[in-house]
Design an enzyme around this catalytic site. Structure first.
Site, PDB file in Angstrom:
ATOM      1  N   LYS A 193       0.521   3.701  -2.931  1.00  0.00           N
ATOM      2  CA  LYS A 193      -0.683   4.507  -3.290  1.00  0.00           C
ATOM      3  C   LYS A 193      -0.160   6.117  -3.126  1.00  0.00           C
ATOM      4  CE  LYS A 193      -3.624   0.682  -0.967  1.00  0.00           C
ATOM      5  NZ  LYS A 193      -4.570   0.333  -0.226  1.00  0.00           N
ATOM      6  N   VAL A 239       0.921  -3.758   3.758  1.00  0.00           N
ATOM      7  CA  VAL A 239       0.939  -5.211   3.913  1.00  0.00           C
ATOM      8  C   VAL A 239       1.870  -5.951   3.803  1.00  0.00           C
ATOM      9  CG1 VAL A 239      -1.547  -5.712   4.548  1.00  0.00           C
ATOM     10  CG2 VAL A 239      -0.077  -6.315   2.267  1.00  0.00           C
ATOM     11  N   TYR A 276      -4.947   4.196   7.551  1.00  0.00           N
ATOM     12  CA  TYR A 276      -6.459   4.151   7.380  1.00  0.00           C
ATOM     13  C   TYR A 276      -6.989   4.431   9.186  1.00  0.00           C
ATOM     14  CZ  TYR A 276      -3.309   1.457   3.781  1.00  0.00           C
ATOM     15  OH  TYR A 276      -2.728   0.507   2.770  1.00  0.00           O
ATOM     16  N   TYR A 284      -2.741  -2.180 -10.714  1.00  0.00           N
ATOM     17  CA  TYR A 284      -2.764  -2.213  -9.254  1.00  0.00           C
ATOM     18  C   TYR A 284      -1.824  -2.916  -8.391  1.00  0.00           C
ATOM     19  CZ  TYR A 284      -4.440  -1.813  -4.561  1.00  0.00           C
ATOM     20  OH  TYR A 284      -4.497  -2.097  -2.932  1.00  0.00           O
ATOM     21  N   SER A 335       1.233  -0.914   0.230  1.00  0.00           N
ATOM     22  CA  SER A 335      -0.149  -0.351  -0.081  1.00  0.00           C
ATOM     23  C   SER A 335       0.441   0.960  -0.043  1.00  0.00           C
ATOM     24  CB  SER A 335      -0.970   0.184   1.267  1.00  0.00           C
ATOM     25  OG  SER A 335      -2.093  -0.855   1.135  1.00  0.00           O
TER      26      SER A 335
HETATM   27  O1  DON Z   1      -4.362  -4.535  -1.913  1.00  0.00           O
HETATM   28  C1  DON Z   1      -4.318  -4.974  -1.013  1.00  0.00           C
HETATM   29  O2  DON Z   1      -5.224  -5.902  -0.462  1.00  0.00           O
HETATM   30  C2  DON Z   1      -2.792  -5.277  -0.642  1.00  0.00           C
HETATM   31  N1  DON Z   1      -1.647  -5.733  -1.893  1.00  0.00           N
HETATM   32  C3  DON Z   1      -2.200  -3.692  -0.273  1.00  0.00           C
HETATM   33  C4  DON Z   1      -2.772  -3.664   0.769  1.00  0.00           C
HETATM   34  C5  DON Z   1      -1.863  -3.023   1.508  1.00  0.00           C
HETATM   35  O3  DON Z   1      -0.797  -2.680   2.028  1.00  0.00           O
HETATM   36  C6  DON Z   1      -2.893  -2.690   3.227  1.00  0.00           C
HETATM   37  N2  DON Z   1      -1.589  -2.023   3.966  1.00  0.00           N
HETATM   38  N3  DON Z   1      -1.326  -2.435   5.130  1.00  0.00           N
END
Ligand code: DON
Length: 613
Positions: A68, A260, A242, A190, A65
């Site tokens: 982003k 993550v 978040y 994405y 994330s």
């Molecule tokens: O969209 C997703 O589920 C992941 N590729 C990215 C999510 C993520 O890193 C959330 N952050 N803490």
């Protein structure tokens, strides 16, 4: 904090938190479970490009994330703020990263940091195909990180084959025309962006680039246009963690983004980027050790971005003085010196220091207005200034305008490297060619020009030959004493560019400059030289040798055609021994020379005092 350097400090923090257990490695993307929960790296990179790193700071992992934030900056560059805001909001959702937080009426995602907003953001990046979008992204990563990056194919395919929730979100976005076309391709880009491989050091450099107004502090390459940096940092501040964003900014006080994969990047604008990598995550998807380390560092150093120091005069001014306290390096005759002592208070110098922002520029304006009640000319020196932001620049340009409107003169010096100042001054002040605003490189030359203006206003820069009687060294001489001196003098002419004497030569005579101008200059090697002072008609030079019989300490070069009367010391000493009246002349001369040197010393003391204030 016991450690005596930042590196040792990071090492001690790393030791303190290596044992912090808790959290789980992300498993909803099967490939991420391969991460070692013990991996733990910390990196901090300053806006000057100093790198501090500890632990597994070179271990690569997927950015997830954190991408982003980079993509949001790219979308802003590619589509502009208005178009991006139409598709993605900037309100914190207070919900999980994969929540379906869409505005009920428009279907617009609440912000670009949650998955919904990030997927919509990818659709705004230039490029009709996933390949083209990825090329645009990868080029930007290279600018942020200073090296090419790769996509981890296993993680990408793993997420692509399991990311049904993201797929559902993307189709909801398509349904409300937030994503206008090619939904699968947008999703593909994405998934790939989340799988870009980075290290903790890379993330710290990404943070340092944002902290450095969008310019990578190590390579000097701009990764994001300056005007979008605050936009990206804003959404990182309000939404980057978040449903933990509010508590995070309250405690940690820095815009931050987590992923993550276990990475967290925090940015202290104008100061540094900090990254922590540790895969075990809390229930909100933020790295457990990452959060703890960022908070600890923030609290140890009082780094909350809203914890600011007040700008005050001592932080803005290096020194403030007028032309009675510090003069240009031009030596003046008696009358000119008298006039400048009388009128020098109408020329004021403000030497600034540090970075200029709105509040510091406001202090400069206030002080300039106060000084201009008695001064007609203000020299504002930027030699010790780092960056000047837009607000500060506008205030300074307004000051110049209003001073000129009131018949006053402002000179900016030390701006050779302040390209933005020069450009805006030229753009805004149309009649700049007629203004001396940017004409002088340093305070000395600006002061000299101001002094010339003052003297010209008093008819004090005469063109003719300066009579011997007006020389400071002849003060108190009777007519017969002047005649006795004159008999011993030898008149000489020099053409512009001639050397009157050179450094290292035996110093055996005194020069009375009757007409023209000479420069005192020291050779600096490699064919370079530095001007120490300029001497104009009516002044003398070469007097130190009369007292110490030393060697010439500098070159004397004719700036114009020059006429001098030269006194040979050996001849003077010889005649003085035989003739009492010459002995009297010699005594007066030595006394005047000693007075001149005392005056120079007093002046130097005054200068040092005013520069230290
Ligand atoms: O969209 C997703 O589920 C992941 N590729 C990215 C999510 C993520 O890193 C959330 N952050 N803490």
């Amino acid at each position: 904090m016991q450690a005596n350097s930042l590196q040792e400090y990071l090492e001690s923090v790393h030791r303190d938190y290596a044992g912090l257990d808790g959290g789980e490695v992300a498993s909803y993307i099967p490939e991420l479970t391969k991460a070692d929960p013990a991996w733990f790296g910390i990196a901090l990179i300053t806006v000057d490009g100093h790198v501090y790193q500890e632990g597994d700071s070179r271990q690569s992992f997927t950015i997830q994330s954190i991408s982003k934030a980079i993509s949001y900056g790219i979308a802003l560059e590619d589509k502009g703020v208005e178009a991006v805001l139409k598709k993605v909001g900037v309100e914190p959702s207070g919900e999980a990263f994969n929540s379906i937080s869409l505005e009920p009426d428009t279907g617009r995602p609440l912000n670009p940091m949650i998955n919904a907003g990030a997927i919509a953001t990818v659709s705004l990046i230039a490029g009709d195909t996933p390949v083209a979008k990825m090329q645009r992204m990868l080029k930007t990563y290279k600018d942020y990180l200073g090296h090419p990056v790769m996509v981890d194919q296993e993680v990408y395919l793993s997420e692509k084959s399991t990311g049904h929730r993201n797929r559902a979100i993307a189709y909801l976005l398509h349904n409300s025309n937030i994503i206008e076309k090619d939904t699968d391709e947008v999703l593909d880009a994405y998934f790939q962006q989340c799988s870009i491989l980075v290290t903790c050091r890379d993330l710290a450099l990404m943070g340092a680039t944002l902290a450095n107004d969008g310019v990578n502090p190590i390579t000097g390459v701009r990764a994001l246009q300056s005007c979008y940096v605050p936009k990206v940092l804003s959404v990182m501040s309000s939404c980057g963690m978040y449903d933990y964003s509010g508590a995070w900014i309250y405690e940690g006080g820095m815009p931050a983004k987590s992923g993550v994969g276990g990475g967290i990047v925090a940015v202290l604008p104008g100061q540094f980027g900090l990254a922590v990598f540790s895969p075990p995550l809390d229930e909100r998807g933020n790295s457990v050790r990452g959060l703890a380390v960022c908070k600890r560092i923030s609290s140890d150093f009082g780094l909350h971005m809203l914890h600011t120091n007040r700008t005050s005069a001592p932080t803005v001014f290096h020194s403030i003085y007028d032309a009675t306290m510090v003069q240009s390096k031009r030596t003046r005759n008696v009358e000119q010196t008298r006039l400048l002592a009388e009128l020098g208070h109408t020329v004021c110098v403000l030497e600034l220091k540090g970075d200029l922002v709105f509040s510091s520029a406001e202090i400069v304006i206030g002080e300039s207005m106060r000084l201009s009640e008695k001064a007609d000319k203000l020299i504002i020196d930027f030699t010790r200034v780092g960056t000047i932001n837009g607000g500060a620049l506008n205030l300074l340009i307004d000051l110049v305008r209003s001073q000129y409107d009131h018949g006053k003169t402002v000179l900016f010096t030390g701006i050779a490297n302040q390209y933005v100042v020069k450009k805006s001054a030229r753009g805004i002040l149309k009649n700049l060619e007629e203004l001396p605003l940017l004409r002088f490189d340093d305070v000395d030359h600006a002061l000299e020009w101001c002094e010339e203006c003052l003297l010209a206003g008093q008819g004090g820069v005469g063109e003719g030959e300066a009579p011997l009687a007006t020389q400071a060294f002849c003060a108190g001489f009777s007519e017969p004493e002047l005649s006795a001196l004159e008999v011993m003098l030898e008149r000489r002419q020099y053409a512009a560019g001639d050397y009157l004497c050179r450094e290292g030569e035996p110093a055996d005579c005194l020069y009375f400059l009757l007409q023209g101008q000479v420069s005192v200059s020291v050779p600096l090697g490699q064919r370079r030289s530095g001007r120490i002072s300029t001497i104009s008609a009516g002044s003398a030079f070469g007097e130190m040798a009369m007292l110490d019989q030393g060697k010439r300490s500098a070159d004397i070069i004719a700036d114009t055609d020059v006429t001098c009367s030269i006194l040979d010391y050996t001849r003077l000493d010889h005649s003085a021994m035989q003739d009492d009246s010459v002995a009297q002349v010699r005594l007066k001369l030595v006394t005047n020379i000693a007075r001149g040197l005392t005056k120079k010393l007093r002046q130097a003391t005054l200068e040092i005092k005013s520069l230290r204030n």
